[in-house]
Design a protein around this motif. Structure first.
Motif, short mmCIF file in Angstrom:
data_model
loop_
_atom_site.label_atom_id
_atom_site.label_comp_id
_atom_site.label_asym_id
_atom_site.label_seq_id
_atom_site.Cartn_x
_atom_site.Cartn_y
_atom_site.Cartn_z
N ARG A 45 0.41 1.58 10.52
CA ARG A 45 0.80 1.33 9.13
C ARG A 45 2.18 0.68 9.04
NH1 ARG A 45 -1.34 6.92 6.19
NH2 ARG A 45 -3.54 6.32 6.12
N LEU A 46 3.08 1.06 9.94
CA LEU A 46 4.39 0.42 9.95
C LEU A 46 4.25 -1.06 10.32
CD1 LEU A 46 7.45 0.45 9.75
CD2 LEU A 46 7.53 1.24 12.13
N ASP A 47 3.42 -1.35 11.32
CA ASP A 47 3.19 -2.75 11.70
C ASP A 47 2.63 -3.55 10.52
OD1 ASP A 47 4.10 -2.27 14.24
OD2 ASP A 47 2.09 -2.00 15.11
N GLU A 48 1.69 -2.94 9.79
CA GLU A 48 1.09 -3.63 8.65
C GLU A 48 2.11 -3.88 7.55
OE1 GLU A 48 -2.09 -1.07 7.53
OE2 GLU A 48 -3.42 -1.68 9.18
N ASP B 124 0.85 -1.19 0.00
CA ASP B 124 0.00 0.00 0.00
C ASP B 124 0.89 1.25 0.00
OD1 ASP B 124 -1.61 2.23 0.98
OD2 ASP B 124 -3.14 0.72 1.39
N TRP B 125 0.59 2.20 -0.90
CA TRP B 125 1.41 3.41 -1.00
C TRP B 125 1.39 4.20 0.31
CZ3 TRP B 125 5.38 5.66 -2.46
CH2 TRP B 125 5.52 7.05 -2.49
N ASP B 126 0.27 4.20 1.03
CA ASP B 126 0.22 4.91 2.31
C ASP B 126 1.21 4.32 3.31
OD1 ASP B 126 -1.67 6.75 1.53
OD2 ASP B 126 -3.36 5.53 2.19
N ASP B 127 1.41 3.00 3.25
CA ASP B 127 2.39 2.37 4.15
C ASP B 127 3.81 2.75 3.74
OD1 ASP B 127 0.24 1.21 5.40
OD2 ASP B 127 0.44 -0.71 4.35
N ILE B 128 4.05 2.83 2.43
CA ILE B 128 5.38 3.23 1.95
C ILE B 128 5.69 4.67 2.37
CG2 ILE B 128 6.79 3.65 -0.10
CD1 ILE B 128 6.45 0.73 0.56
N LYS B 129 4.67 5.52 2.36
CA LYS B 129 4.88 6.91 2.80
C LYS B 129 5.31 6.97 4.26
CE LYS B 129 0.95 8.71 1.36
NZ LYS B 129 -0.08 9.74 1.05
N VAL B 130 4.80 6.03 5.06
CA VAL B 130 5.22 5.97 6.47
C VAL B 130 6.69 5.59 6.56
CG1 VAL B 130 4.96 4.65 8.60
CG2 VAL B 130 2.94 5.51 7.42
N LEU B 131 7.12 4.64 5.74
CA LEU B 131 8.54 4.27 5.70
C LEU B 131 9.40 5.49 5.37
CD1 LEU B 131 10.94 2.18 5.42
CD2 LEU B 131 10.29 2.03 3.01
N LEU B 132 9.00 6.24 4.36
CA LEU B 132 9.76 7.42 3.93
C LEU B 132 9.79 8.48 5.03
CD1 LEU B 132 8.40 7.62 0.29
CD2 LEU B 132 10.77 7.14 0.92
N SER C 215 -2.23 10.79 12.76
CA SER C 215 -1.92 10.61 14.17
C SER C 215 -0.71 9.69 14.35
CB SER C 215 -3.12 10.01 14.90
OG SER C 215 -3.38 8.70 14.43
N ASN C 216 -0.10 9.76 15.54
CA ASN C 216 1.02 8.86 15.85
C ASN C 216 0.60 7.40 15.74
OD1 ASN C 216 2.12 11.32 16.51
ND2 ASN C 216 2.94 10.67 18.49
N SER C 217 -0.61 7.11 16.22
CA SER C 217 -1.07 5.72 16.19
C SER C 217 -1.24 5.21 14.76
CB SER C 217 -2.39 5.58 16.96
OG SER C 217 -3.40 6.39 16.37
N THR C 218 -1.63 6.10 13.85
CA THR C 218 -1.75 5.70 12.44
C THR C 218 -0.38 5.33 11.87
OG1 THR C 218 -3.71 7.08 12.10
CG2 THR C 218 -2.47 6.45 10.14
N VAL C 219 0.63 6.10 12.24
CA VAL C 219 1.99 5.81 11.78
C VAL C 219 2.44 4.43 12.26
CG1 VAL C 219 4.43 6.45 12.02
CG2 VAL C 219 2.71 8.20 11.53
N THR C 220 2.28 4.17 13.54
CA THR C 220 2.73 2.88 14.08
C THR C 220 1.91 1.72 13.52
OG1 THR C 220 1.33 3.21 16.04
CG2 THR C 220 3.62 3.92 16.19
N ARG D 31 13.05 9.95 7.33
CA ARG D 31 13.45 11.36 7.32
C ARG D 31 13.37 12.00 8.70
NH1 ARG D 31 9.58 11.79 2.20
NH2 ARG D 31 11.09 11.31 0.55
N ARG D 32 12.35 11.65 9.45
CA ARG D 32 12.10 12.32 10.73
C ARG D 32 12.65 11.57 11.93
NH1 ARG D 32 8.58 16.66 10.40
NH2 ARG D 32 8.45 17.33 8.23
N GLY D 33 12.72 10.25 11.85
CA GLY D 33 13.31 9.47 12.93
C GLY D 33 12.42 9.25 14.13
N SER D 34 11.15 9.66 14.04
CA SER D 34 10.23 9.44 15.16
C SER D 34 8.82 9.33 14.62
CB SER D 34 10.30 10.59 16.17
OG SER D 34 9.74 11.78 15.63
N ALA D 35 7.96 8.65 15.39
CA ALA D 35 6.56 8.52 14.98
C ALA D 35 5.88 9.89 14.99
CB ALA D 35 5.83 7.56 15.91
N ARG D 36 6.23 10.72 15.96
CA ARG D 36 5.62 12.05 16.03
C ARG D 36 6.00 12.89 14.83
NH1 ARG D 36 6.39 16.43 21.00
NH2 ARG D 36 5.04 18.05 20.12
N GLY D 37 7.29 12.89 14.48
CA GLY D 37 7.74 13.66 13.32
C GLY D 37 7.12 13.16 12.03
N ALA D 38 7.04 11.84 11.88
CA ALA D 38 6.42 11.27 10.69
C ALA D 38 4.95 11.63 10.62
CB ALA D 38 6.61 9.76 10.69
#
Length: 295
Positions: A35-38, A2-10, A28-33, A14-21
């Motif tokens: 999508r990364l888990d998925e 999923d492209w949305d998951d790849i955007k989380v990787l990117l 939200s932070n929870s969405t980042v984590t 770049r940011r080095g943290s869930a908050r920055g991403a």
């Protein structure tokens, strides 16, 4: 994938943290984590180590990153080319400008522009950060660059004006017997205390000590008005402040240049061209405040 998951990787790379991403992606932070888990579950591999200092890429993530960046660039290029061909004076324009109080003149002109073109929506982002025009973080950027330095080749735009700087102070701090003598004063610096202040060499008082450190130009102006010391700053930031004066006899130097820029793929966009031209006209009108050498 999923492209949305790849955007989380990117974003995490770049940011080095869930908050920055999350801030970069507008989620939200929870969405980042989540999508990364998925993504890790789908790939059956571990992409980031979660450490107290943030997210660190694993070898697997480092192998995947160049491909993800290439796909991102292809999609962004396609988006810019489609947007760049839009000849309608409508839609959202994201404009980033320096975060200085002296930019109020532009806000008044932007308000008039919005009245003239009701189909255009303006998103203003006051910042000195180098927002990435190639990744569509902004459509148009007004940027201050070191004197003589030209923008990178992938950006187009117009040169607005030289930007002069000088030494300023609250008039009550000047020596009444010899206003040119500021040996009793200290500098308001820009970098964290203890770090080298390269701009000192451009001033007439490079040997005076740096006592304070303030990185935001608006706060520097406030500090000058509060009698905290000397500051080397753009001359236009002192306009309309009767309680800030240039130290008598201090040099006015060509410190930097101002540009209005956009990505070259967007050069044909009618709405962006209209805004760039309006900005250039307004800066020409106040050029005497930006470049005070002829004053």
């Amino acid at each position: 994938m999923d492209w949305d998951d790849i955007k989380v990787l990117l974003a995490l790379s770049r940011r080095g943290s869930a908050r920055g991403a999350a801030q970069e992606l507008g989620v939200s932070n929870s969405t980042v984590t989540r999508r990364l888990d998925e993504l890790e579950h789908q790939l059956q591999t571990h992409l980031f180590d979660r450490t107290p200092d943030g997210y660190r890429m694993t070898a697997a993530a480092e192998r995947l990153l160049p491909t993800a960046e290439h796909v991102e660039e292809l999609l962004l290029t396609a988006e810019r080319q489609i947007t760049g061909g839009n000849q309608h004076l409508e839609g959202v324009i994201r404009l980033t400008t320096p975060d200085v109080s002296g930019m109020g003149f532009l806000m008044r002109r932007l308000a008039k522009f919005a009245e003239e073109f009701p189909g255009i929506e303006l998103e203003l982002m006051p910042s000195y950060d180098a927002l990435d025009l190639s990744r569509s973080e902004a459509d148009i950027a007004i940027r201050v660059m070191p004197a003589g330095v030209k923008p990178p080749d992938y950006l187009i735009g117009r040169y607005l004006s030289p930007l002069t700087a000088s030494t300023y102070v609250h008039p009550s701090l000047l020596n009444p017997d010899d206003p040119t003598d500021v040996s009793h004063l200290t500098w308001i610096g820009k970098n964290p205390i203890g770090q080298k202040e390269s701009w000192l060499e451009e001033t007439d008082f490079p040997d005076l000590p740096v006592r304070h450190a303030i990185s935001n130009i608006n706060l520097v102006v406030d500090a000058l008005r509060a009698r905290m010391g000397l500051a080397f700053m753009p001359c236009f930031a002192a306009f309309n402040h009767d309680d800030i004066v240039q130290v008598p006899g201090s040099a006015v130097v060509h410190h930097s240049d101002m540009w209005v820029l956009t990505h070259k793929d967007l050069r044909m966009s009618a709405r962006l061209r209209a805004v760039r031209e309006m900005i250039a006209e307004e800066f020409e009108r106040i050029r005497h405040q930006l470049d005070t050498r002829a004053s």
